[in-house]
Design an enzyme around this catalytic site. Structure first.
Site, short mmCIF file in Angstrom:
data_model
loop_
_atom_site.label_atom_id
_atom_site.label_comp_id
_atom_site.label_asym_id
_atom_site.label_seq_id
_atom_site.Cartn_x
_atom_site.Cartn_y
_atom_site.Cartn_z
CG MET A 64 41.67 43.25 43.83
SD MET A 64 42.94 43.65 45.04
CE MET A 64 44.31 44.09 43.98
N PRO A 65 39.24 42.39 40.52
CG PRO A 65 37.19 41.63 39.75
CD PRO A 65 38.11 41.56 40.91
CG HIS A 66 42.18 46.75 39.48
ND1 HIS A 66 42.54 45.42 39.59
CD2 HIS A 66 43.20 47.37 38.86
CE1 HIS A 66 43.75 45.25 39.07
NE2 HIS A 66 44.16 46.42 38.60
CB ALA A 67 38.82 49.95 35.64
#
Length: 147
Positions: A64-67
Site C-alpha cells: 500500500m504505497p503512500h506518501a
C-alpha cells in the site's frame, strides 16, 4: 465501504511489470488521470522507499504505497493494481507482491474508514487469494464490494 473509493476507472489488472517502481507508477496512473494526485506524489513514494525501505508492504503479497498529504495529494483516493505474475518489492517475508493499493489522503483522519475496510479485507485470506486471482475488473470489484 471500499466501493466508495474504488471503481472501474481506478482498478487495473496486468500480467507483469519489470520492477516495483513500475508497479507503483502504473498503480498511480488512474490517480493522475483523475486529478487525485500530482506527479510529485510518485516521486515522494519512491524517495521514501529508498530512504526507509519497503515500509508499505503490509502482508503476504500486499503493498500500500503512500506518501504524506502535502507531497502532492489533491483529493482523497484509492487505486488498485493486480499484478498476475507478482513483483518483488525487496520485502523477503512478503514478496512477491500481487496487490498494490495506492492511498492518497488529504489529511490525517479523513481516510480512517477506508483503512478500516482495507484492514478487514486484508485479514480475509480467502478473499485476498480470490483478489490476487481475479481476471476481470468486475471480479475484483465484486470482492472489494463486500468491504
Amino acid at each position: 465501504m471500499l466501493s466508495d473509493w474504488l471503481n472501474e476507472t481506478n482498478v487495473k489488472i496486468i500480467n507483469r511489470v519489470t520492477d516495483w517502481q513500475q508497479a507503483v507508477a502504473i498503480s498511480l496512473q488512474p490517480m493522475f488521470d483523475n486529478n487525485i494526485v500530482e506527479l510529485r506524489y510518485l516521486q515522494a513514494i519512491l524517495s521514501s522507499c529508498q530512504q526507509f525501505g519497503p515500509y508499505f508492504v503490509l502482508g503476504d503479497g500486499i503493498a500500500m504505497p503512500h506518501a504524506r498529504p502535502e507531497q502532492g495529494v489533491l483529493k482523497k483516493g484509492l487505486s488498485l493494481l493486480i499484478i498476475r505474475q507478482g513483483v518483488a518489492f525487496n520485502s523477503p517475508e512478503n514478496d512477491p507482491v500481487y496487490l498494490v493499493f495506492v492511498l492518497a489522503a488529504t489529511d490525517g483522519h479523513s481516510h480512517i474508514a477506508m483503512i478500516a475496510a482495507l484492514s478487514a479485507l486484508f485479514s480475509q485470506d480467502q478473499d485476498i487469494t480470490r483478489l490476487k486471482q481475479a481476471t476481470t475488473i468486475d471480479q475484483a470489484l465484486s470482492i472489494i464490494g463486500q468491504y
